[in-house]
Design an enzyme around this catalytic site. Sequence first.
Site, short mmCIF file in Angstrom:
data_model
loop_
_atom_site.label_atom_id
_atom_site.label_comp_id
_atom_site.label_asym_id
_atom_site.label_seq_id
_atom_site.Cartn_x
_atom_site.Cartn_y
_atom_site.Cartn_z
N THR A 29 -41.97 36.43 19.34
CA THR A 29 -41.01 36.25 20.44
C THR A 29 -39.82 35.43 19.97
OG1 THR A 29 -42.82 36.32 22.02
CG2 THR A 29 -40.76 35.41 22.82
N ARG A 33 -35.66 36.14 20.07
CA ARG A 33 -34.66 35.20 20.58
C ARG A 33 -33.64 34.85 19.49
NH1 ARG A 33 -37.14 36.51 24.57
NH2 ARG A 33 -38.65 35.27 25.72
N GLU A 177 -51.67 31.06 34.14
CA GLU A 177 -50.41 31.78 34.34
C GLU A 177 -50.65 33.29 34.47
OE1 GLU A 177 -47.59 31.56 31.11
OE2 GLU A 177 -46.00 32.47 32.29
N LYS A 219 -49.27 28.38 37.12
CA LYS A 219 -47.91 28.77 36.72
C LYS A 219 -47.67 30.16 37.28
CE LYS A 219 -44.83 29.29 32.75
NZ LYS A 219 -44.38 28.62 31.53
N GLY A 263 -37.21 36.13 33.06
CA GLY A 263 -36.08 37.04 32.84
C GLY A 263 -35.05 37.01 33.96
N SER A 288 -41.40 25.49 34.88
CA SER A 288 -41.99 25.52 33.54
C SER A 288 -41.30 26.68 32.82
CB SER A 288 -43.50 25.76 33.63
OG SER A 288 -44.05 25.92 32.33
N ARG A 291 -36.95 30.73 28.98
CA ARG A 291 -35.59 31.28 28.87
C ARG A 291 -34.56 30.56 29.74
NH1 ARG A 291 -37.64 37.29 29.50
NH2 ARG A 291 -39.42 36.12 30.28
P1 13P Z 1 -39.89 32.31 30.83
O1 13P Z 1 -39.46 31.15 31.69
O2 13P Z 1 -38.89 32.71 29.81
O3 13P Z 1 -40.44 33.44 31.65
O4 13P Z 1 -41.14 31.81 29.97
C1 13P Z 1 -42.10 31.04 30.56
C2 13P Z 1 -43.38 31.24 29.89
O5 13P Z 1 -44.01 30.31 29.47
C3 13P Z 1 -43.87 32.61 29.73
O6 13P Z 1 -45.20 32.56 29.35
#
Ligand code: 13P
Length: 339
Positions: A29, A33, A177, A219, A263, A288, A291
């Site tokens: 990832t 970026r 999450e 999350k 996103g 949390s 991006r």
């Molecule tokens: P984003 O805020 O970019 O969605 O990333 C948070 C995250 O920890 C994704 O697992």
Amino acid sequence: MDARLMADTARAMVAPGKGLLAADESAGTCKKRFDSVSVECTEENRRAYREMLFTTPGIAQYVSGVILFDETLRQKTRDGADFGEYLKKNGIIPGIKVDAGAHDMALHPGEKVTEGLDRLAERMQEYFRMGARFAKWRAVITIGQGIPTRACLDANAHALARYTAICQEASIVPIVEPEVLLDGEHTAEASEAVHERTLETLFHELATQDVSLEHVILKASMCVSGKGNAKQAGVQEVAERTLRVLKRTVPAALPGVVFLSGGQTDENATAHLDAMNRMGAPWPLTFSYSRALQAVALKAWRGEAGNVAAAQKAFHHRAHMNSLAAQGKWSAGEEKKAA
Ligand code: 13P
């Protein structure tokens, strides 16, 4: 299992006006970026980039904890301090992403299941010794024709619950999450319905695995319209849908709920969080973001040591705006005032 330590950790993670920086991008990832700003994704560049973020002056005022990738927890600042130690010394709790990523789910085209439970108890012990006090496991739920299936929701919730039990046995606070992706053409209403099934399933599995809800942080994603839908729900609607689905499914015993940005634009992620906090919720609601906190900083940095101060300023600004949103005190005017 040290329940007192977990209670203290969880409380500090969601302290008023503070949230988490998700800096746990895997090398893959991270490459995506870095490619966007033409920076080579070497181990040293990843280290230098994270050092830029973590050493931002005054950031501990807004950031209670950082989610790290395994590699980063083993790296050091230029001055030779372990990143985990450095963060702790500066009043920021180090956390660790422990899942092994979302993989194609057998017999279920278009769906993913998150892997990483093998030997997780041993790894968790090591992470505790290295200073990590919370962890993260991300499941991915995709909305589409006939999906998510019951099989996908169950398999992901079960893995999340088993991970949660393993964390708690090691006195590490689990962040669970279950990310409902915003990819697709669905409406915000459809997103809300999928969130409801996802969260119901998750909390059922958590109860089955006997975990203590007092030491779990959720999350969550937000009930936004699919990226491909021409009609995008407004800030108020997204906030109302998200809060309604959380109130229906998330036990009040949880110490807090944090959000991913998923996103969304930087400003939308902030505006949605602010709107939900203005409405009021049974738990602290904070950020949390990866991006939505890092994008501007990465763009300013571009791999140049000479850009560190500008990148830190950009990161500080987004963290400040989201700190205001976590208190329901943000407005678009604050963006200009503080920029
Ligand atoms: P984003 O805020 O970019 O969605 O990333 C948070 C995250 O920890 C994704 O697992």
